[in-house]
Structures are given as C-alpha cells and as structure tokens.
Design a protein around this motif. Structure first.
Motif, PDB file in Angstrom:
ATOM      1  N   UNK A   1       0.827  -1.209   0.000  1.00  0.00           N
ATOM      2  CA  UNK A   1       0.000   0.000   0.000  1.00  0.00           C
ATOM      3  C   UNK A   1       0.862   1.261   0.000  1.00  0.00           C
ATOM      4  N   UNK A   2       1.914   1.258   0.832  1.00  0.00           N
ATOM      5  CA  UNK A   2       2.794   2.423   0.894  1.00  0.00           C
ATOM      6  C   UNK A   2       3.483   2.661  -0.448  1.00  0.00           C
ATOM      7  N   UNK A   3       3.945   1.593  -1.081  1.00  0.00           N
ATOM      8  CA  UNK A   3       4.593   1.729  -2.388  1.00  0.00           C
ATOM      9  C   UNK A   3       3.600   2.220  -3.435  1.00  0.00           C
ATOM     10  N   UNK A   4       2.378   1.733  -3.362  1.00  0.00           N
ATOM     11  CA  UNK A   4       1.335   2.181  -4.292  1.00  0.00           C
ATOM     12  C   UNK A   4       1.091   3.680  -4.121  1.00  0.00           C
ATOM     13  N   UNK A   5       1.022   4.139  -2.885  1.00  0.00           N
ATOM     14  CA  UNK A   5       0.762   5.552  -2.623  1.00  0.00           C
ATOM     15  C   UNK A   5       1.889   6.442  -3.130  1.00  0.00           C
ATOM     16  N   UNK A   6       3.129   6.022  -2.905  1.00  0.00           N
ATOM     17  CA  UNK A   6       4.274   6.880  -3.220  1.00  0.00           C
ATOM     18  C   UNK A   6       4.924   6.559  -4.568  1.00  0.00           C
ATOM     19  N   UNK A   7       4.301   5.693  -5.364  1.00  0.00           N
ATOM     20  CA  UNK A   7       4.831   5.401  -6.679  1.00  0.00           C
ATOM     21  C   UNK A   7       6.133   4.637  -6.671  1.00  0.00           C
ATOM     22  N   UNK A   8       6.275   3.709  -5.728  1.00  0.00           N
ATOM     23  CA  UNK A   8       7.483   2.901  -5.588  1.00  0.00           C
ATOM     24  C   UNK A   8       7.188   1.456  -5.981  1.00  0.00           C
TER      25      UNK A   8
END
Length: 350
Positions: free
Chosen positions: A67-74
C-alpha cells in the motif's frame, strides 16, 4: 477526504468493551508505521522516487508495504513463505507487488532463515533495492506516535496498561515509547506464542501452531526488552478461545493474536479496576476463518482460563504462562535462558 486508501485505514477504531477495557482495532496495523517510514526515507534521501522496496513477510506487513509503495509510486518486492494466503497474494499482485515464495520448511526458524538468506542474495545482485528491515530498523517505531496521541487524548489521565503482541517489537514498543514521553508509569504487557525465542521460549513447542506475527525464531533487533512490564505466553488453543469469545461477546472480528491479547487484557481489567486496559487488534479475522473460527465449537470458556504465574523461564509451561518482566533487558546467551531476567546480567539499553 483522503487521497489514498492507506490513509483511510491506517488509524485504529478505539472501542470500549467494558468499564476499563478497550480495544484499538486496526484493519491492518502496520500501515501507519510503514507509511511514516517510507515518507521519512524519501524525505531523507535514503530512497529515491521509483525505488524498489523489499522485505520478508507473510502477513500484514507485506500488505502495508504494498500500500505504501502504491501511494508513493514505488516498487515493492516481497519474499514470503508458502503460508501466504490466496486472498493476500491476489491483493499484493494487483497492487503491483512482486512476490516470491521460499519452499516449505519443517520449522519456522528454517523458513525465516531461508527468507533472510534469499534477501541477502537479492541485495548482492541488486544494490539498487532498499531492504526495509521491519525487524531491525527502528524507523518503524515512529509511525505509532499518532496512535499513542489518540490513546492519550481519548483515555485521559487514568493509569494505563497497553497489551499487544510483541512481534517485531515496533507496535508495542513504539506506543510505549511515545506514551511514556508524557507518563513514565504507562505499563506495557507483551504477548508471545510458545516456540518464540524473543523472550526465551523456543524450547517449548505448541502442539497447535506457532502464532505467526507475534513471535520469532530468529533475533529481532527492534525488540527492546526493557520496555515491557509483563510478558504472557499464550497457546494456540487459548488464542482461538479468545478470538471466538471476542466475536461472540463483543462482535469484534479479529485475528488469532488478538484473541491472545483479549484473554490477557480482560483478565487485567478484572483484576485492576483502577487502570484502563487497552489491547491491540492487529488485523481482521478474515485470514483465520478456516484455521480458527471454523472450529468455534472447540473454544473454551475464557472465564475459566488462568495463567500460570512464573518467576523464571525454566518454569514456562503450556497453555498460558505469565511473568513480571519488570523492564529488564534480556541476555540471549543459551546458558542464561533459564534464568529470571531480573537476575540476568543487564546490558546497555538498545
């Protein structure tokens, strides 16, 4: 209005279950700390936009990192075991994460060790990948400060005890650290499964299963033993009973580790009416439908369950043991495992 679903689900719902008993119920607990960790890694330049973040997980941390990677484009890469359930696997893949699973192993220690070895292989071949090290990098502590602020604001000045699964040490440790910045008397009660080495119980195997997520068979540097006032070891059967009772009595559908925490917290609330007792519900019960809730008819009445109070680790016994840890540190030398932590040599604070 939230701009990403991770921000909508990161905070817990605080529910009062009794006169002095509360649950902080998360949809998935590690989202808060993972979002903060990734945000600070980006701000500090330790990772760059578009980087690949990697870690070993077979549960809620994998979902939180995706989820964090999805949010920050990672980009997100997970090294998991064969125990990753289909529901989580599908979500991770659709979110864009790549997942590789190590072969099934005879023991949890072998499984965790194999996953770490695979991560080191990947780091050698791909130096551009950032290993999040949820078990060792204390940046994961920072995300629980807002949760501590919520508890303090809602529960007021009444003496407070927090009950939670130890796991990586970050959730309970992060909450205790933040709460004690304002009140050093806040009590922390950690919950462990039998078979976990974190507090010296690797020599006792649970005939059910080891309760994943709150124990470990390898050392975690993020566990700061000196933060804990009590430690409770709870078996699978008792955890199942706690999960079923929590749903039956309070309509809270939560995971297996939450059932363990509920047993401990409910007992503390009854014994110590002068304190507010809040326990952590790390995730919902959906992953445990077949393994736990389908067997609800086997659940024991929690009112008849009591821990064995012990003074040293050589007294540990199934199905439930409890020990006054007294904020002692812990020496992991095998010769010291049977000693009381109060008698063991203290080492420098983490």
């Amino acid at each position: 209005m939230h701009t990403h679903i991770a921000d909508a689900i990161k905070a817990p719902d605080l529910v009062r279950l009794g006169a002095n008993l509360y649950v902080a119920r998360f949809e998935t607990m590690k989202v808060y700390s993972t979002l903060v960790a990734v945000e600070r890694l980006l701000a500090s330049g330790r990772i760059r936009p578009g980087a690949t973040l990697m870690d070993s997980s077979s549960g809620i941390y994998a979902y939180a990192l995706a989820l964090a990677c999805h949010k920050y484009g990672l980009h997100c890469h997970i090294v998991g075991s064969k125990t990753v359930d289909r529901t989580l696997m599908l979500q991770l893949r659709i979110l864009g994460a790549t997942i590789e699973q190590v072969e099934p192993q005879a023991t949890l220690k072998m499984d965790q060790s194999l996953r770490v070895a695979r991560i080191r292989e990947l780091l050698d071949s791909r130096p551009d990948v950032h290993w999040m090290q949820q078990y060792h990098d204390d940046i994961h502590y920072d995300g629980y400060e807002p949760v501590a602020a919520l508890l303090a604001e809602t529960l007021g000045d009444t003496a407070l005890s927090v009950v939670g699964g130890v796991g990586s040490g970050c959730s309970t440790g992060g909450l205790a650290r933040a709460l004690r910045a304002h009140d050093a008397a806040v009590e922390l009660i950690g919950v462990q499964p039998f078979g976990s080495m974190t507090f010296g119980c690797q020599h006792i195997e649970d005939p059910g299963i080891i309760i994943a997520g709150i124990g470990s068979s390898i050392p975690f540097r993020n566990v700061r033993h000196r933060l804990y006032d009590q430690i409770h070891w709870v078996s699978f059967d008792y955890g199942l009973s706690g999960s079923v009772a929590l749903l039956r009595e309070h309509a809270v559908f939560a995971g297996l580790s939450t059932g363990c925490c509920y047993l401990v917290a409910a007992r503390e609330a009854a014994r110590r009416p002068e304190r507010n007792i809040v326990f952590l519900a790390a995730d919902t019960g959906h992953r445990y439908v077949e393994g736990v809730f389908a067997h609800y008819e086997q659940a024991l009445d929690p009112r008849g369950l009591e821990p064995k109070s012990i003074e040293s680790l050589d007294e540990l016994a199934l199905p439930w043991s409890a020990m006054a840890w007294a904020r002692a540190d812990f020496v992991t030398d095998p010769d010291a495992l049977a000693a009381s932590p109060r008698d063991a040599a203290l080492v420098a604070a983490h």
